[in-house]
Motif scaffolding. Structure first.
Motif, short mmCIF file in Angstrom:
data_model
loop_
_atom_site.label_atom_id
_atom_site.label_comp_id
_atom_site.label_asym_id
_atom_site.label_seq_id
_atom_site.Cartn_x
_atom_site.Cartn_y
_atom_site.Cartn_z
N VAL A 1 -42.20 58.90 -59.74
CA VAL A 1 -43.45 59.66 -59.67
C VAL A 1 -43.67 60.46 -60.96
CG1 VAL A 1 -42.59 61.79 -58.60
CG2 VAL A 1 -44.91 61.03 -58.14
N LYS A 2 -42.58 60.86 -61.62
CA LYS A 2 -42.74 61.54 -62.91
C LYS A 2 -43.33 60.58 -63.93
CE LYS A 2 -38.93 64.87 -62.36
NZ LYS A 2 -38.15 64.32 -61.25
N CYS A 3 -42.89 59.33 -63.88
CA CYS A 3 -43.42 58.33 -64.81
C CYS A 3 -44.89 58.04 -64.51
CB CYS A 3 -42.59 57.05 -64.73
SG CYS A 3 -42.49 56.15 -66.30
N GLU A 4 -45.23 57.98 -63.23
CA GLU A 4 -46.62 57.77 -62.84
C GLU A 4 -47.50 58.90 -63.37
OE1 GLU A 4 -49.27 57.16 -58.75
OE2 GLU A 4 -47.07 57.15 -58.66
N ALA A 5 -46.99 60.14 -63.30
CA ALA A 5 -47.75 61.29 -63.79
C ALA A 5 -47.91 61.23 -65.30
CB ALA A 5 -47.05 62.58 -63.38
N ILE A 6 -46.85 60.85 -66.01
CA ILE A 6 -46.91 60.79 -67.47
C ILE A 6 -47.86 59.67 -67.92
CG2 ILE A 6 -45.53 60.23 -69.52
CD1 ILE A 6 -43.23 61.81 -68.12
N LEU A 7 -47.85 58.55 -67.22
CA LEU A 7 -48.80 57.49 -67.54
C LEU A 7 -50.24 57.98 -67.34
CD1 LEU A 7 -47.01 54.41 -65.93
CD2 LEU A 7 -47.36 54.83 -68.37
N ALA A 8 -50.46 58.79 -66.31
CA ALA A 8 -51.80 59.34 -66.06
C ALA A 8 -52.27 60.19 -67.24
CB ALA A 8 -51.80 60.16 -64.77
N PHE A 9 -51.33 60.85 -67.93
CA PHE A 9 -51.67 61.64 -69.12
C PHE A 9 -52.40 60.76 -70.13
CE2 PHE A 9 -50.83 63.17 -73.39
CZ PHE A 9 -50.99 64.55 -73.29
N GLY A 10 -52.02 59.49 -70.23
CA GLY A 10 -52.66 58.56 -71.15
C GLY A 10 -53.79 57.77 -70.54
N GLY A 11 -54.24 58.17 -69.35
CA GLY A 11 -55.34 57.49 -68.69
C GLY A 11 -54.94 56.18 -68.04
N LEU A 12 -53.65 56.02 -67.74
CA LEU A 12 -53.14 54.77 -67.18
C LEU A 12 -52.69 54.96 -65.74
CD1 LEU A 12 -50.89 53.60 -70.16
CD2 LEU A 12 -53.30 53.04 -69.74
N SER B 1 -32.09 49.43 -69.93
CA SER B 1 -32.83 48.18 -70.02
C SER B 1 -33.56 48.01 -71.34
CB SER B 1 -33.84 48.08 -68.86
OG SER B 1 -34.80 49.13 -68.93
N MET B 2 -33.95 49.11 -71.98
CA MET B 2 -34.65 48.99 -73.26
C MET B 2 -33.71 48.44 -74.34
SD MET B 2 -37.02 52.43 -73.28
CE MET B 2 -35.67 53.50 -72.75
N THR B 3 -32.47 48.90 -74.32
CA THR B 3 -31.50 48.40 -75.29
C THR B 3 -31.28 46.90 -75.11
OG1 THR B 3 -30.38 50.55 -75.27
CG2 THR B 3 -29.13 48.70 -76.16
N ARG B 4 -31.34 46.42 -73.87
CA ARG B 4 -31.17 44.99 -73.59
C ARG B 4 -32.48 44.21 -73.77
NH1 ARG B 4 -28.92 47.36 -68.98
NH2 ARG B 4 -30.66 46.53 -67.72
N ASN B 5 -33.54 44.88 -74.19
CA ASN B 5 -34.87 44.29 -74.35
C ASN B 5 -35.40 43.70 -73.04
OD1 ASN B 5 -37.22 43.72 -75.71
ND2 ASN B 5 -36.45 41.86 -76.68
N GLU B 6 -35.09 44.39 -71.93
CA GLU B 6 -35.63 44.01 -70.62
C GLU B 6 -36.80 44.90 -70.22
OE1 GLU B 6 -32.28 44.19 -68.04
OE2 GLU B 6 -31.30 42.41 -68.90
N SER B 7 -37.07 45.91 -71.01
CA SER B 7 -38.23 46.77 -70.81
C SER B 7 -38.61 47.37 -72.15
CB SER B 7 -37.94 47.87 -69.79
OG SER B 7 -37.04 48.82 -70.33
N ASP B 8 -39.78 47.99 -72.19
CA ASP B 8 -40.26 48.61 -73.43
C ASP B 8 -40.21 50.13 -73.40
OD1 ASP B 8 -41.08 46.10 -74.68
OD2 ASP B 8 -42.66 46.06 -73.16
N ALA B 9 -40.25 50.69 -72.21
CA ALA B 9 -40.28 52.15 -72.11
C ALA B 9 -39.88 52.57 -70.70
CB ALA B 9 -41.67 52.69 -72.43
N THR B 10 -39.57 53.85 -70.56
CA THR B 10 -39.30 54.44 -69.25
C THR B 10 -39.54 55.94 -69.38
OG1 THR B 10 -37.75 54.49 -67.39
CG2 THR B 10 -36.84 54.93 -69.57
N CYS B 11 -39.35 56.66 -68.30
CA CYS B 11 -39.53 58.12 -68.32
C CYS B 11 -38.22 58.77 -67.89
CB CYS B 11 -40.65 58.54 -67.39
SG CYS B 11 -42.24 57.76 -67.77
N THR B 12 -37.69 59.64 -68.73
CA THR B 12 -36.43 60.29 -68.40
C THR B 12 -36.23 61.49 -69.31
OG1 THR B 12 -34.05 59.90 -68.03
CG2 THR B 12 -35.02 58.93 -70.01
N THR B 13 -35.17 62.23 -69.06
CA THR B 13 -34.81 63.34 -69.92
C THR B 13 -34.24 62.79 -71.23
OG1 THR B 13 -32.64 63.45 -68.86
CG2 THR B 13 -34.36 64.91 -68.02
#
Length: 375
Positions: A151-162, A181-193
């Motif tokens: 839900v934190k990631c959902e909120a941060i995406l909303a910041f960018g209108g997404l 997963s980003m290091t393994r090139n299985e994703s491009d981004a995530t939300c975390t500390t």
């Protein structure tokens, strides 16, 4: 006679030495709940408990639990005095996610203080994500069964209108697998500390790392973020994986851990607790790398997961930290919680016969209506 006078004098002296504990009116024993042993929450609760013991003689027993429910139940049942919580404090106050069931629903909780922790959209450096809006169409790592992260990631995406429909959500079974997963090139981004160990690996990898900024002067972006999760505020972070020394990254701050109790806890007890938290700060502030953030000018201000307890507000106002703006936030946040608790009572009576999944969906829809009516 002289012997008895000497003994009386020593007794009076001992009483004077103990006066700080008496003046704080802390109980002789307390029970706190926290995350598991080894977590930041447990380490910080332990450091504060040790400081209370040294200063006031209070014995604290910490009950660790790996689940939000395990940390909350002792508090709600009166078997614990305080709980060092994460976002489950907000979720319970809203009756959301794991708590959108007939057995739970929204409950009245109150915050004493909460340490700020930074978070933003963290991207691989080669993913072409320079703003949150650039995440459109990108692979975003989520964690299965972990609404606190998602839900934190959902909120941060909303910041960018997404919304989640604008990105490719990639679900991973564990927090560790999602963060790596980003290091393994299985994703491009995530939300975390920004200090989780996986991000240091990403920063050293060929992909590199980038923190999408959450600019504090982007009012439209912050309004959208807070509509999804109204517990965060702008933050400048200077400790982050791959961040050059002397630079800062513009992120959001949420609170972990949040020292939480019930609204039924007496104002005098909470006043004594937060006063002790303040007066023992020098004893525990170096307990972990981030414990300096427990200073009340940072941990005793909104935004936070649930309203501040009246006893905490009394002390914060007394020492000149609590502002009119803080009071307005607390009044509004309390009104939201009161409205949800009231709506829940009516909803439960009318929908008790629904199957669990249908019940949860119906309540989340009703919750959204209540919140929208307050804005």
């Amino acid at each position: 006679m002289k012997y008895f006078n000497l003994r009386s004098a020593l007794s009076v002296l001992a009483t004077c030495v103990a006066l700080p504990a008496i003046s704080q009116e802390l109980p002789e024993t307390m029970v706190w709940t926290s995350y598991d042993v080894g977590s930041a929450g447990y380490a910080e609760a332990s450091a504060i408990a040790d400081a209370f013991g040294k200063s006031f003689g209070t014995r604290v027993r910490i009950q660790p639990s790996g689940s939000g429910i395990g940390r909350l139940q002792p508090l709600l049942q009166g078997r614990a005095d305080y709980a060092f919580l994460a976002t489950e404090a907000f979720f319970l106050g809203e009756g959301a996610y794991d708590f959108a069931t007939a057995d739970w629903g929204p409950r009245q909780l109150r915050a004493v203080a909460g340490r700020p922790a930074g978070i933003t959209l963290v991207a691989a450096g080669d993913a072409g994500i320079k703003t949150v809006a650039d995440a459109r169409g990108k692979r975003i790592a989520f964690v299965a069964g972990n609404p606190s992260v998602n839900v934190k990631c959902e909120a941060i995406l909303a910041f960018g209108g997404l919304t989640l429909d604008d990105v490719e959500v990639v679900m991973f079974p564990t927090y560790g697998s999602a963060m790596s997963s980003m290091t393994r090139n299985e994703s491009d981004a995530t939300c975390t500390t920004p200090t989780t160990s996986h991000l240091y690996e990403l920063a050293e990898s060929p992909r590199g790392i980038f923190y999408a900024p959450l600019e504090p002067d982007n009012k439209e972006g912050w309004d959208k973020l807070l509509e999804v999760l109204p517990i965060m505020s702008p933050s400048n972070e200077d400790v982050a994986a791959g961040l050059p020394e002397g630079e800062t990254a513009k992120m959001a701050a949420y609170r972990y851990p949040v020292i939480t109790t019930t609204n039924e806890k007496s104002a005098d007890e909470v006043y004594a607790f937060i006063k002790a938290l303040d007066e023992t700060y020098d004893l525990y502030k170096n307990g972990t790398a981030t414990m300096t953030r427990w200073s009340l000018d940072r941990s005793g201000r909104p935004a936070i997961d649930v309203p501040f307890h009246e006893g905490a507000v009394r002390y914060l106002r007394e020492i000149g930290i609590w502002t009119d703006e803080d009071e307005a936030w607390n009044v509004k946040r309390t009104a939201r919680m009161d409205a949800l608790v009231s709506a829940w009572a009516e909803f439960l009576d009318a929908n008790a016969g629904l199957a669990e999944e249908d019940f949860s969906k119906a309540w989340m829809a009703r919750r959204a209506e209540v919140v929208a009516a307050l804005n």
